[in-house]
Structures are given as structure tokens and as C-alpha cells.
Design an enzyme around this catalytic site. Structure first.
Site, PDB file in Angstrom:
ATOM      1  N   CYS A  54      11.106   1.000  -0.625  1.00  0.00           N
ATOM      2  CA  CYS A  54       9.662   1.149  -0.451  1.00  0.00           C
ATOM      3  C   CYS A  54       8.953   1.278  -1.801  1.00  0.00           C
ATOM      4  O   CYS A  54       9.075   2.308  -2.478  1.00  0.00           O
ATOM      5  CB  CYS A  54       9.369   2.366   0.435  1.00  0.00           C
ATOM      6  SG  CYS A  54       7.645   2.864   0.474  1.00  0.00           S
ATOM      7  N   CYS A  57       6.340   4.156  -2.056  1.00  0.00           N
ATOM      8  CA  CYS A  57       7.049   5.445  -2.151  1.00  0.00           C
ATOM      9  C   CYS A  57       7.417   5.734  -3.604  1.00  0.00           C
ATOM     10  O   CYS A  57       7.205   6.847  -4.112  1.00  0.00           O
ATOM     11  CB  CYS A  57       8.324   5.422  -1.313  1.00  0.00           C
ATOM     12  SG  CYS A  57       8.086   5.063   0.442  1.00  0.00           S
TER      13      CYS A  57
END
Length: 389
Positions: A54, A57
Site C-alpha cells: 500500500c 500507507c
């Protein structure tokens, strides 16, 4: 000498350790251990659900979680965990709390392990700090606020908090709630409402921009020219040129018109006209060159494997000229992407020149006509250190 080296290493290590501890300190135990610790320290629990693949993230971890002001709030009020939603007990916890996008931020009451507040996404530090307020104060948390709003029994103060919460959560319906606030009697000239508009409402397709423009003198008297001009510049940055021209005069209007002219040409793929406009803007002393460079960077990127695979050679050359200007005049040392795109563009240009028997234009290795003359990432306002006598 050895003692000096040791002290230098120790000092560097101390600075590194201090930098790591300035942001969020994540707990590295099990879920049950985190629950027990939160109860013992009388804190709530904050969980960052992430995955290894991700991008948002990782960006939050590198740019927001590490900030001292973020660490101060989160470490004081929460036991903080980073949980990989695809590994170990993270799988079961992600399922339990309905996590299906990343990053997802969950604020939990350790006494009953129920959610107080839910949020997520890659976001600015101001919004992430506001998320913390939803975890600290249950009446600002998503669970309570969504329930109360659905019941329909609330006043204007609640609606203001609801708008701020929805903005921090990345909701696309923020303007709908702001419209409701205005329809219930709130005025844009009220400082609290103006502040919500300034922070939470984006774009030009709403009546508030025209209200500010039509009453420009009054708004500048109330909130200051700088603040009003900054908001007008922000919300008109993607507006059509005729629309911008009809508005009042404000600092940033001329810049936005010039940028829209350039971006419209790029979007219409009128590349000869677009690059001619770029050359005019490079030589324009009236515009903020740093802002221009940041916008230009988006339109001159080269993608050899995708959109630019069949790009005509002359257009490629012009894109690389643009990339060179961006790389030379981008002073943000924390952003490596403009320099990556410049190298990528140069490499692709060299490859195409060899394959097609083309010449590399001499201006790509000559001293630039506009902007910085040396490729060194040094800010132009930074003075040269005087030589010691």
C-alpha cells in the site's frame, strides 16, 4: 582521536534515536497485550491497518507518523499499533473491524474493544490530528456523530463539527453538509463558518466563491486580504479561464489564468502551442516560478512503457526540455520524483536517438536560458558561505 570519533558516532546515533522517538511510538506486542496496556495506562487504542503493498500507507508512515506534533498527541492519548491486515492476527482483526481499504485508522475503547472512531486514507497532518480528537472525545467520533446525524436531531454547532469530521475522513459529501449548514441560517461572514469554508470546501462549482467575489471588500475587511486571496486562488486553480476572468481582482488571479491557458493546451494535446506557452512562462517575471514548476512537472512527465511509447520525437524533446527546467528549479530536497522523471526522460531520449539515428539538441547540454544556471538543488535565496581568511 578515537574518543572524538566515538563521540561523533554517539551524537549521530542520539540524533537518529531522537528523530525516531519524536513521532508515534508503536507498540510491538500482541493484541491482548495492547488491550491490557491501554487499560493499565487509561488510554484508548489507535490502530493503523496497512499492507506491505500500500503506497498511501507507506507515505503516511514516512511523512506524517514521524512528526513531533503527531507523536505528542498520539503517544499521550493512545496505545498505538501498526497491524498488517494480511498477516498473523491482523487477518482476524481486520475482518472483525470491517477493514477493506488501506490505510484504515481505527480508534478503540479497550474496555469493550468497540470502535469509537474510524477514518483512513493518505491525508494532511491537520486532518490526521483531527482524527485523534475523534478517538479522544467520543462525541467527536464517527460512531456517535454518524448516528446522531442519521437521527436528525442536532443543532448548528453539531453540524459544524460534523462537517469538519467528514472532511478529515475524506468524504465526498462535505459540500452537501455545508449547504445544509447555510440553509439552516449560518452565514459565510461568520468567522466559524468562514473557517469551515476555507478548510473544508474546495472547487469553484458552488455559490460561495461568487459570494466572496461579489463582496470582496467586505470579506477582506473581515478576514484579511491575504487569507481571502489565498482561498480564491485555491478554489479557482481548476476553473475555466472565462469563469476566472469574470471574478473580482485578487492576488493569484492572473497566475491561475496563465496556468489554465497552458494546461488546457496540454489537455487538448496541442503540444506545439503548449510548449510555446511554457517558454513564455519561463521568461515571465510576474509569476511565481516555483508554483509554475510544480504544475509543469505533471504535464512533462515521460512514461516510456505506457502513454509515451509512440510519442513523436520532437514532442519527446520538448518534454525533456520541460523536465530539465523542472529539475533545475525544484528546490524541495525531500521530493526526488522530479529528478527521477528527468533522468528517466533523458534515458528514453538517448534510447530513441540511437534507435532512430537522431541528434540530441545542443540546448539540452548548454547553460539554461531561464531559471537556474546550475543543476545543484540549491535554493536561490541561499547565500554563498563566505571564505575564511
Amino acid at each position: 582521536m578515537k574518543k572524538f570519533v566515538f563521540l561523533c558516532v554517539f551524537f549521530a546515533f542520539s540524533l537518529s534515536l531522537r528523530a525516531q522517538e519524536s513521532g508515534i511510538r508503536f507498540f510491538h506486542g500482541t493484541w491482548d497485550e495492547a488491550i491490557a496496556l491501554a487499560k493499565k495506562e487509561k488510554k484508548k487504542i489507535f490502530v493503523d491497518f496497512y499492507t506491505e503493498w500500500c503506497g498511501p500507507c507507506l507515505n503516511m508512515s514516512l511523512t506524517v507518523f514521524v512528526l513531533p506534533q503527531v507523536g505528542e498527541v498520539y503517544n499521550k492519548n493512545f496505545v498505538c499499533l501498526k497491524i498488517d491486515a494480511e498477516k498473523g492476527e491482523g487477518r482476524e482483526l481486520a475482518k472483525r473491524y470491517g477493514v477493506n481499504s488501506y490505510p484504515t485508522y481505527i480508534f478503540i475503547n479497550p474496555k469493550n474493544q468497540e470502535i469509537i472512531h474510524r477514518s483512513g486514507s493518505n491525508k494532511p497532518v491537520e486532518d490526521f490530528l483531527y482524527d485523534a480528537q475523534g478517538g479522544i472525545n467520543p462525541k467527536l467520533g464517527s460512531v456517535y456523530m454518524d448516528k446522531k446525524y442519521a437521527e436528525g436531531k442536532y443543532d448548528l454547532d453539531f453540524l459544524k463539527d460534523y462537517i469538519r469530521y467528514k472532511k478529515s475522513a475524506g468524504s465526498r459529501d462535505v459540500q452537501k453538509y455545508f449547504d445544509e449548514l447555510i440553509s439552516k441560517g449560518a452565514k459565510l461572514t461568520d468567522p466559524g463558518v468562514w473557517n469551515l469554508y476555507r478548510k473544508c470546501i474546495t472547487g469553484y462549482q458552488n455559490p460561495y466563491l461568487k459570494e466572496v467575489s461579489d463582496n470582496y471588500v467586505r470579506f477582506t475587511e473581515l478576514f484579511g486580504k491575504k487569507e481571502v486571496d489565498e482561498k480564491l486562488t485555491e478554489v479557482t486553480s481548476y476553473a475555466p479561464v472565462p469563469f476566472i476572468k469574470e471574478l473580482c481582482n485578487f492576488e493569484g488571479k492572473d497566475f491561475n489564468i496563465k496556468m489554465r491557458v497552458m494546461t488546457d493546451l496540454f489537455n487538448q494535446k496541442k503540444y506545439d502551442e503548449a510548449f510555446a506557452e511554457v517558454e513564455r512562462l519561463k521568461a515571465d517575471p510576474s509569476i511565481d516560478q516555483h508554483k509554475f514548476v510544480k504544475l509543469l512537472a505533471f504535464y512533462v512527465r515521460v512514461s516510456p512503457e505506457y502513454t509515451d511509447k509512440e510519442l513523436p520525437y520532437e514532442i519527446l524533446v520538448n518534454k525533456v526540455r520541460g523536465l530539465r527546467y523542472v529539475a533545475y528549479n525544484m528546490y524541495d530536497r525531500d521530493d526526488a520524483m522530479p529528478h527521477f522523471y528527468y533522468v528517466q526522460g533523458l534515458e528514453y531520449l538517448l534510447k530513441r536517438a540511437l534507435e532512430e539515428g537522431r541528434q540530441i539538441p545542443t540546448d539540452l547540454v548548454a547553460t539554461p536560458e531561464y531559471g537556474k544556471k546550475v543543476y545543484d538543488m540549491r535554493h536561490p535565496d541561499l547565500k554563498v558561505k563566505p571564505k575564511r581568511r
